[in-house]
Design an enzyme around this catalytic site. Structure first.
Site, PDB file in Angstrom:
ATOM      1  N   LYS A 164       6.350   9.698   3.238  1.00  0.00           N
ATOM      2  CA  LYS A 164       6.133   8.354   2.705  1.00  0.00           C
ATOM      3  C   LYS A 164       4.912   7.704   3.354  1.00  0.00           C
ATOM      4  O   LYS A 164       4.164   6.962   2.700  1.00  0.00           O
ATOM      5  CB  LYS A 164       7.378   7.496   2.942  1.00  0.00           C
ATOM      6  N   GLU A 171      -2.079   5.634  -1.317  1.00  0.00           N
ATOM      7  CA  GLU A 171      -2.020   4.384  -2.092  1.00  0.00           C
ATOM      8  C   GLU A 171      -3.129   3.425  -1.664  1.00  0.00           C
ATOM      9  O   GLU A 171      -3.777   2.786  -2.513  1.00  0.00           O
ATOM     10  CB  GLU A 171      -0.644   3.758  -1.872  1.00  0.00           C
TER      11      GLU A 171
END
Length: 299
Positions: A164, A171
């Site tokens: 993550k 991102e």
């Protein structure tokens, strides 16, 4: 199955609802009594059958460490704790070892989906022993998106949060690229319909994505993003990704540049960072700084 869920904020509250819609029994606890199903951790655990499974969805760092320590005192051998927050992966082994001293299992789970997860499902990246993953698999199945993808058992304890972390680093770089492109298009006189240009990229192009969809949604509400200050926070995971790259001699120039751009945004009102802030608000409900309304002439 029965699950305790600690932390009923923007994501935790929606996760409770999605699990309940799937037929699971969720007992939620939050410091805000208006959100909570019970008034204490003890009361939450009393409502769960054994072996007990508790999902922790509180801010990373000390709040998570304190919550896991409290659960260790209250839970028993064979129970399982899932950390679904944005904890640093290096914390996971410490938490797992601490809980293992009492025979309590530990699973770390990176969760992506933001405020849209209730309807669309959450992408889940889990780390931990296979037997613990298998025990809580019904929870993962209920939370994940419909379809083939959106769920992975990434590896041993720490693998979920490490995955993550890298996801969030990527991102950063993607949002920065969209934001810089938006600023450049807005700067030149030749392009008259910047929002429409971005919207046209949503089909048939190699850069189409959900982030692009969200940026278009923000631009349709505020074409020049005049209501958003050019300031974007970093959640910590971008920094951790860069640090992991340094530790492992893996170059991350795009991610590093995107992180540094956020630091610059705290000194100047960056047009590109308005777009980054708008995307963060769209997918995660992250707060934005609001520009003051323009002043009018004096009376």
């Amino acid at each position: 199955m029965d699950l305790g869920l600690i932390g009923l904020g923007k994501m935790g509250g929606n996760m409770r609802e999605r699990l309940r819609r799937a037929g699971h029994t969720v007992v939620g606890f939050d410091r805000n009594p208006e959100l909570s199903d019970v008034d204490s951790l003890e009361a939450m655990l009393d409502k769960l059958p054994s072996p007990k499974v508790v999902w922790v969805m509180v801010p990373a760092g000390e709040p998570t460490r304190q919550t896991v320590a409290a659960l260790k005192d209250l839970m028993s051998e064979g129970d399982i704790v899932i950390d679904g927050g944005n904890s640093r992966w290096t914390d996971d082994k410490l938490n797992a070892d601490s809980l293992a001293a009492k025979g309590i299992g530990f699973v770390d789970c990176g969760v992506s989906g933001g405020v849209w997860g209730l309807e669309n499902g959450y992408a889940l990246m889990a780390g931990g022993a296979k037997q613990d993953i298998d025990t809580v698999q019904p929870v993962f199945d209920a939370l994940k998106p419909a379809g083939e993808f959106g769920w992975v058992h990434a590896g041993k304890v720490g693998a979920g949060h490490f995955s993550k972390m890298v996801h969030n680093g990527i991102e950063y770089a993607l949002m920065q690229a969209y934001a810089e492109g938006w600023e450049l298009l807005s700067k030149v006189d030749e392009v008259e319909n910047v929002t429409e240009v971005f919207s046209s990229w949503r089909e048939g192009t190699v850069i189409r994505s959900w982030l692009l969809d969200l940026l278009v949604a923000a631009l349709e509400d505020d074409t020049k993003l005049e209501q958003i200050a050019g300031y974007a926070e970093d959640s910590g995971e971008g920094r951790w990704t860069v640090e992991a790259g340094i530790d492992n001699a893996v170059a991350t120039p795009a991610i590093t540049a995107a992180l540094y751009a956020r630091f610059v945004s705290r000194q100047d009102d960056s047009p590109a960072m308005k777009a980054v802030a708008a995307m963060r608000n769209q997918f995660g409900g992250h707060a934005t700084k609001v520009n003051a309304p323009p002043t009018t002439g004096s009376n």
